[in-house]
Design an enzyme around this catalytic site. Structure first.
Site, short mmCIF file in Angstrom:
data_model
loop_
_atom_site.label_atom_id
_atom_site.label_comp_id
_atom_site.label_asym_id
_atom_site.label_seq_id
_atom_site.Cartn_x
_atom_site.Cartn_y
_atom_site.Cartn_z
N GLU A 226 -5.05 8.12 9.55
CA GLU A 226 -6.09 8.68 10.42
C GLU A 226 -7.31 8.94 9.53
O GLU A 226 -7.29 9.85 8.70
CB GLU A 226 -5.61 9.98 11.06
CG GLU A 226 -4.43 9.71 11.97
CD GLU A 226 -4.23 10.78 13.01
OE1 GLU A 226 -3.57 10.49 14.01
OE2 GLU A 226 -4.73 11.91 12.84
N CYS A 260 -13.41 14.78 12.14
CA CYS A 260 -13.36 13.32 12.08
C CYS A 260 -14.09 12.74 13.28
O CYS A 260 -14.71 11.69 13.19
CB CYS A 260 -11.92 12.84 12.05
SG CYS A 260 -10.91 13.58 13.33
P1 NAD Z 1 -9.57 12.66 1.19
O1 NAD Z 1 -9.30 11.23 1.45
O2 NAD Z 1 -10.44 13.01 0.05
O3 NAD Z 1 -8.22 13.47 0.96
C1 NAD Z 1 -7.19 13.53 1.93
C2 NAD Z 1 -5.89 13.87 1.26
O4 NAD Z 1 -5.49 12.81 0.43
C3 NAD Z 1 -5.93 15.12 0.38
O5 NAD Z 1 -4.74 15.83 0.58
C4 NAD Z 1 -6.02 14.54 -1.02
O6 NAD Z 1 -5.49 15.38 -2.00
C5 NAD Z 1 -5.16 13.30 -0.86
N1 NAD Z 1 -5.42 12.20 -1.80
C6 NAD Z 1 -6.57 11.86 -2.43
N2 NAD Z 1 -6.39 10.74 -3.17
C7 NAD Z 1 -5.10 10.36 -2.99
C8 NAD Z 1 -4.32 9.28 -3.46
N3 NAD Z 1 -4.81 8.33 -4.26
N4 NAD Z 1 -3.03 9.19 -3.06
C9 NAD Z 1 -2.50 10.10 -2.22
N5 NAD Z 1 -3.19 11.15 -1.75
C10 NAD Z 1 -4.48 11.28 -2.11
O7 NAD Z 1 -10.17 13.24 2.56
P2 NAD Z 1 -10.61 14.72 2.91
O8 NAD Z 1 -11.88 15.06 2.21
O9 NAD Z 1 -9.47 15.67 2.75
O10 NAD Z 1 -10.86 14.61 4.47
C11 NAD Z 1 -12.06 14.17 5.01
C12 NAD Z 1 -11.87 12.82 5.66
O11 NAD Z 1 -10.76 12.85 6.55
C13 NAD Z 1 -13.04 12.40 6.50
O12 NAD Z 1 -13.33 11.06 6.28
C14 NAD Z 1 -12.54 12.63 7.93
O13 NAD Z 1 -13.20 11.85 8.89
C15 NAD Z 1 -11.10 12.27 7.79
N6 NAD Z 1 -10.29 12.86 8.87
C16 NAD Z 1 -9.79 12.03 9.84
C17 NAD Z 1 -9.06 12.56 10.90
C18 NAD Z 1 -8.53 11.67 11.99
O14 NAD Z 1 -7.73 12.17 12.78
N7 NAD Z 1 -8.91 10.43 12.10
C19 NAD Z 1 -8.81 13.93 10.94
C20 NAD Z 1 -9.32 14.74 9.93
C21 NAD Z 1 -10.06 14.18 8.90
#
Ligand code: NAD
Length: 454
Positions: A226, A260
């Protein structure tokens, strides 16, 4: 790992992240806990989730405070998230039995064909911070109800909330190893996904999602993503101006635009443009930026500290250099913490980053369009495909426009909305698979086909 209060920039707490051995131990405990949890009758699993629900309800205020303190969402919005989490739990409790029921699909003399659904097994849930109770719960609730065990990695910007959730599961009587939280950032997430897992559910950015897909592909681990969005809204020439402007301000700036499905760009028919923009700016100026623990605040700080503010500043700089005008906001608020003024830009076009790249903050561009075709072409001009909204009194027109767009959710006269009864999914760079609805429960399971001859 420091937990920083984004409203002050001060440290709230210091935690020790999991190391490699710690993650391996958790994964082993999860694997060991799977057989008995999977064999636990649904009625017992349901009872545990029911007790978890009661705890969420009993501790709702404290859980809201924890979330607000660590990620800056206004307290009223944190409470709103938890109240809505209760409805999601109710949906999952009500509908899991029908998903797990064996289905007889064919019967002939001497032959019966049946489908049953089995849990995936050990499920990893790597989560975002913007709605941590929602995006985590969308995965771990149906996962646990359908008999999976869960390794949960809350975001490093919502760890305290994630750890409270783990405590509530323990208090609800979930057996040891069935739900475990891991503490840390991206490196810990990567380690977690390197363990023996049977499914991975990720919520976060496109860049991280793509990295995770590459990591899991060689092992063919089932994966749901997501991801982000650049969600458009279109206001037709006959839409009620004031009501549309009010709704779209809420859609753009709720949770400081860190949703999001936040509205990230608006197209308005030229006939209506000035009137709409005037209402939109007036409504934006009503937002109350301030301490998120204050009940009157409607706009809190940004969760991801300076890094996110730099993204917004760069988008605004790029837009204004190319001729965009700032009608309100446009800069960091003059106070401690990571606050950014709600910002409205006009004279924007698709050569500007602000109309193409996810902002994930309180910034919006509004562009004038001459007809439906132009609006449609601009709305579709994105690699993302999460949601799109059309504000018009004409349902047929809305339906025709929204049908033509490759998005997971279509909004007529509403925006920035999620329902537990409807599938939540994204197309293109917005993701793979879906959560919520019956489909989201089913996603936690795999089918087994039974060919039964007598
Ligand atoms: P992010 O991708 O920076 O991090 C998300 C998670 O992934 C965190 O827990 C982080 O620690 C982990 N992570 C980072 N690198 C990783 C790796 N290489 N391997 C495994 N895990 C890793 O995103 P964020 O800043 O937490 O969230 C913001 C983003 O999330 C925005 O783009 C937003 O649109 C999206 N989002 C989407 C939805 C949806 O339902 N489509 C919902 C909420 C947020």
């Amino acid at each position: 790992m420091d937990i920083i209060d984004p409203a002050t920039g001060e440290r709230l707490e210091r935690l020790t992240p999991d190391d490699e051995q710690g993650i391996r131990d958790k994964a082993q405990r999860a694997r060991a806990a799977l057989p008995s949890w999977r064999a636990t009758p649904l009625a017992e699993r349901t009872a545990v989730v029911g007790r978890f629900r009661s705890s969420v309800q009993a501790h709702l205020d404290a859980l809201a405070q924890t979330l607000t303190r660590e990620m800056g969402k206004p307290l009223t919005q944190s409470r709103g998230e938890l109240t809505a989490l209760l409805s999601r739990i109710d949906f999952f409790l009500e509908h899991t039995p029908e998903v797990l029921e064996a289905r007889l699909v064919h019967e002939a003399p001497g032959l019966r064909e049946l489908v049953t659904r089995e849990p995936l097994g050990v499920v990893a849930c790597v989560s975002a911070w913007n709605y941590p109770y929602f995006v985590g719960g969308n995965v771990y609730l149906p996962a646990l109800l359908t008999g999976n065990v869960v390794l949960y990695k809350p975001s490093e910007f919502a760890t305290l909330s994630g750890l409270r959730v783990a405590e509530l599961w323990r208090e609800a009587g979930l057996p040891e190893g069935v739900f475990q939280a891991a503490v840390g950032g991206g490196d810990v997430g990567r380690l977690l996904l390197d363990q023996s897992i049977d499914g991975a559910f990720f919520t976060g950015s496109f860049v991280t999602g793509r990295r995770i897909a590459a990591q899991l592909a060689p092992r063919l681990v089932p994966l749901q993503l997501e991801l982000g969005g650049k969600d458009p809204a279109y206001v037709t020439e006959d839409a009620p101006v004031e009501r549309s402007a009010q709704a779209l301000v809420e859609g753009a700036f709720y949770n400081a635009g860190q949703s999001c499905c936040a509205v990230e760009r608006i197209y308005v028919r030229r006939e209506l443009f000035d009137d709409f923009v005037e209402h939109f700016v007036a409504e934006t100026r009503k937002l109350r930026l301030g301490d998120p623990l204050d009940e009157a605040t409607t706009l809190g700080p940004l969760a991801r500290r300076d890094a996110q503010i730099e993204v917004l500043e760069a988008q605004i700089r790029d837009a204004t250099q190319q001729g965009a005008r700032i009608l309100t906001g446009g800069r960091r608020a003059e106070r401690p913490g990571f606050f950014f003024e709600p910002t409205v830009l006009v004279d924007v076009d698709h050569s500007m980053d602000v109309m193409r790249d996810e902002s994930f903050g309180p910034v919006i561009g509004i562009q004038a369009v001459d007809d439906d075709d132009e609006a449609l072409a601009l709305m579709a001009d994105t690699p993302y495909g999460l949601t799109a909204a059309v504000y018009t009194p004409d349902p047929d027109r809305a339906r025709a426009l929204l049908s033509a767009l490759p998005v997971g959710s279509a909004y007529h006269n509403c925006c920035d909305r999620v329902s537990p009864r409807l599938p939540w999914s994204g197309r293109g760079h917005s993701g793979l698979g879906c959560t919520l609805s019956i489909d989201g429960i089913r996603a936690m399971t795999v089918p087994k086909a039974w060919h039964l001859r007598s």
